[in-house]
Write an enzyme that holds these catalytic residues in place. Structure first.
Site, PDB file in Angstrom:
ATOM      1  N   TYR A 142      -4.536  29.308  78.343  1.00  0.00           N
ATOM      2  CA  TYR A 142      -5.900  29.806  78.533  1.00  0.00           C
ATOM      3  C   TYR A 142      -5.896  31.155  79.244  1.00  0.00           C
ATOM      4  CZ  TYR A 142      -8.513  25.607  77.165  1.00  0.00           C
ATOM      5  OH  TYR A 142      -9.093  24.580  76.473  1.00  0.00           O
ATOM      6  N   LYS A 187       5.536  18.451  76.691  1.00  0.00           N
ATOM      7  CA  LYS A 187       6.201  18.586  75.387  1.00  0.00           C
ATOM      8  C   LYS A 187       7.573  19.175  75.679  1.00  0.00           C
ATOM      9  CE  LYS A 187       6.172  18.426  70.856  1.00  0.00           C
ATOM     10  NZ  LYS A 187       6.184  17.145  70.122  1.00  0.00           N
ATOM     11  N   ASP A 219       2.218  14.268  72.100  1.00  0.00           N
ATOM     12  CA  ASP A 219       1.859  13.627  70.822  1.00  0.00           C
ATOM     13  C   ASP A 219       1.872  12.100  70.977  1.00  0.00           C
ATOM     14  OD1 ASP A 219       4.596  13.937  71.226  1.00  0.00           O
ATOM     15  OD2 ASP A 219       5.084  14.401  69.147  1.00  0.00           O
ATOM     16  N   ASP A 243      -7.102  19.617  77.791  1.00  0.00           N
ATOM     17  CA  ASP A 243      -8.345  19.854  77.049  1.00  0.00           C
ATOM     18  C   ASP A 243      -8.438  18.874  75.884  1.00  0.00           C
ATOM     19  OD1 ASP A 243     -10.696  21.225  76.146  1.00  0.00           O
ATOM     20  OD2 ASP A 243      -9.447  22.155  74.604  1.00  0.00           O
ATOM     21  N   ASP A 247     -10.879  15.114  75.552  1.00  0.00           N
ATOM     22  CA  ASP A 247     -11.875  14.841  74.513  1.00  0.00           C
ATOM     23  C   ASP A 247     -11.563  13.503  73.852  1.00  0.00           C
ATOM     24  OD1 ASP A 247     -13.469  17.119  74.787  1.00  0.00           O
ATOM     25  OD2 ASP A 247     -13.576  17.431  72.614  1.00  0.00           O
TER      26      ASP A 247
HETATM   27  C1  IPM Z   1     -13.743  21.834  78.316  1.00  0.00           C
HETATM   28  C2  IPM Z   1     -14.214  22.748  77.230  1.00  0.00           C
HETATM   29  C3  IPM Z   1     -13.816  24.166  77.568  1.00  0.00           C
HETATM   30  C4  IPM Z   1     -12.314  24.230  77.629  1.00  0.00           C
HETATM   31  C5  IPM Z   1     -14.371  25.234  76.612  1.00  0.00           C
HETATM   32  C6  IPM Z   1     -15.877  25.157  76.493  1.00  0.00           C
HETATM   33  C7  IPM Z   1     -13.930  26.614  77.010  1.00  0.00           C
HETATM   34  O1  IPM Z   1     -13.725  22.350  75.994  1.00  0.00           O
HETATM   35  O2  IPM Z   1     -14.188  21.994  79.468  1.00  0.00           O
HETATM   36  O3  IPM Z   1     -12.919  20.972  78.028  1.00  0.00           O
HETATM   37  O4  IPM Z   1     -11.647  24.425  76.593  1.00  0.00           O
HETATM   38  O5  IPM Z   1     -11.774  24.100  78.718  1.00  0.00           O
HETATM   39 MG    MG Z   2     -12.581  20.577  76.073  1.00  0.00          MG
END
Ligand code: IPM
Ligand code: MG
Length: 353
Positions: A142, A187, A219, A243, A247
């Site tokens: 990032y 990884k 993975d 990240d 999710d």
């Molecule tokens: C999160 C989001 C952010 C990230 C985006 C919106 C930049 O997906 O907070 O997980 O990738 O960190």
């Molecule tokens: Mg995210």
């Protein structure tokens, strides 16, 4: 305590859920004898439209001078269609993380018994799943050196020893407070940065003999999370893997609208729902305010105000049990409550319990 809170409602459904979080915070403060002052600031697409910068300096200064930031969401589809756009709302979030030194992102994944059937996984797999992802938030791809032209592009996954040590320390300490099981996700079979993570984790594990530390390739971790989510207690990983895995973890509970997060580090901590700005739902009073409300619980807990946090969690569970729920988690045929109505119900519960 005398709280000074910076409120950053942001974009999309942000302002609607922000209001519910603030009302809950006020109710809890009244109940427990704390005082609280809120100051509002702009960020995200809203701030780009107003001042051309998704995280303006005034917003940063306000955050820096506050005890905590109550953040909601940023993002607007009008920026998604243009990969060459020079400013994007998400840059505001990244700037906030970097400027406040928020290197530790804590994302708990918790299931609610009455919502198990909403999970995309079979109920018997998710029942009892309760783990925390600790994601490094200010390093890696990032923020590493980047380059892009029309023919080639790269992002550098840079990590230094101090950056790795401080986030692993957070991981080990969370594990000590919980079921004493830490999974370091990397990884290391391919990436040099991961090999350094693993080397440092192995060095540090010696200082935490009570913690069972295991090492898992990302993975494999992604697979394990859906095959056996109850395996995990505390997971620690780098920014990009975190990240993606968070999710994945967030949908296990049945709705992304349920999960809060905390970002902590060198300066003011930030508390926010992990879902995004859901622009399509803006103004419709259908967004689930629970993730934002649970972020307020995390805020109190950060300041070691456990009873305050516990009352919010109790109120949230009670609202779910009473089927006072937003549409995406309502039982079939049940009344669909709006963002505001769920928020009001929880505030009332806090006042009367
Ligand atoms: C999160 C989001 C952010 C990230 C985006 C919106 C930049 O997906 O907070 O997980 O990738 O960190
Ligand atoms: Mg995210």
């Amino acid at each position: 305590m005398n709280f000074k809170i910076a409120v950053l409602p942001g974009d999309g459904i942000g302002p609607e859920i922000s209001k519910q979080g603030v009302d809950v915070m006020t109710a809890v403060c009244e109940k427990f004898g704390h005082t609280v002052n809120y100051e509002y600031a702009i960020c995200g697409a809203d701030a780009i439209d107003k001042v051309g910068n998704p995280f303006p300096h005034e917003t940063f200064e306000l955050c820096r001078q506050s005890d905590a930031v109550l953040f909601s969401a940023v993002g607007d589809p009008k920026f998604d269609q243009d990969p060459t756009a020079k400013v994007r709302p998400e840059q505001g979030l990244l700037a906030m993380r970097k400027q406040l030194g928020l290197y530790a992102n804590i994302r708990p994944v918790q299931t609610f018994k009455c919502l198990l059937h909403k999970s995309p996984l079979r109920a018997e797999l998710v029942e009892g799943a309760d783990f925390i992802c600790i994601r490094e938030l200010t390093g890696g791809m990032y923020f590493g050196e980047k380059y892009q032209d029309d023919e080639k592009a790269y992002d550098t996954n840079f990590y230094s020893r101090p950056e790795i040590e401080r986030i692993l320390k957070v991981g080990f300490e969370y594990a000590m407070k919980r079921r004493k099981h830490l999974t370091v996700v990397d990884k290391a079979n391919v990436l040099a940065s991961s090999r350094l993570w693993r080397q440092i984790a192995q060095e540090m594990a010696a200082s935490y003999p009570e913690v069972t530390t295991d090492y898992m390739y990302v993975d494999n971790a992604a697979m394990r999370m859906i095959q056996e989510p109850t395996f995990f207690d505390v997971l620690v990983t780098e920014n990009t893997f975190g990240d993606i895995l968070t999710d994945e973890g967030s949908c296990i509970s049945g709705s992304m609208g349920l999960l809060p997060s905390a970002s902590t580090g060198e300066s003011t901590p930030v508390f926010e729902p992990i879902h995004g700005s859901w622009p399509q739902a803006k103004g419709l009073n259908i967004a689930n305010p629970l993730a934002q409300i649970l972020s307020v619980a995390m805020l109190f807990e950060y300041f070691d105000l456990k009873k305050e946090g516990a009352l919010i969690r109790e109120a949230v569970e009670a609202s779910l049990d009473a089927c006072v729920r937003t549409p995406e988690i309502q039982v079939e045929g049940g009344k669909k409550y709006g963002t505001k109505e769920v928020g009001h119900w929880i505030v009332e519960y806090i006042r009367t319990h």
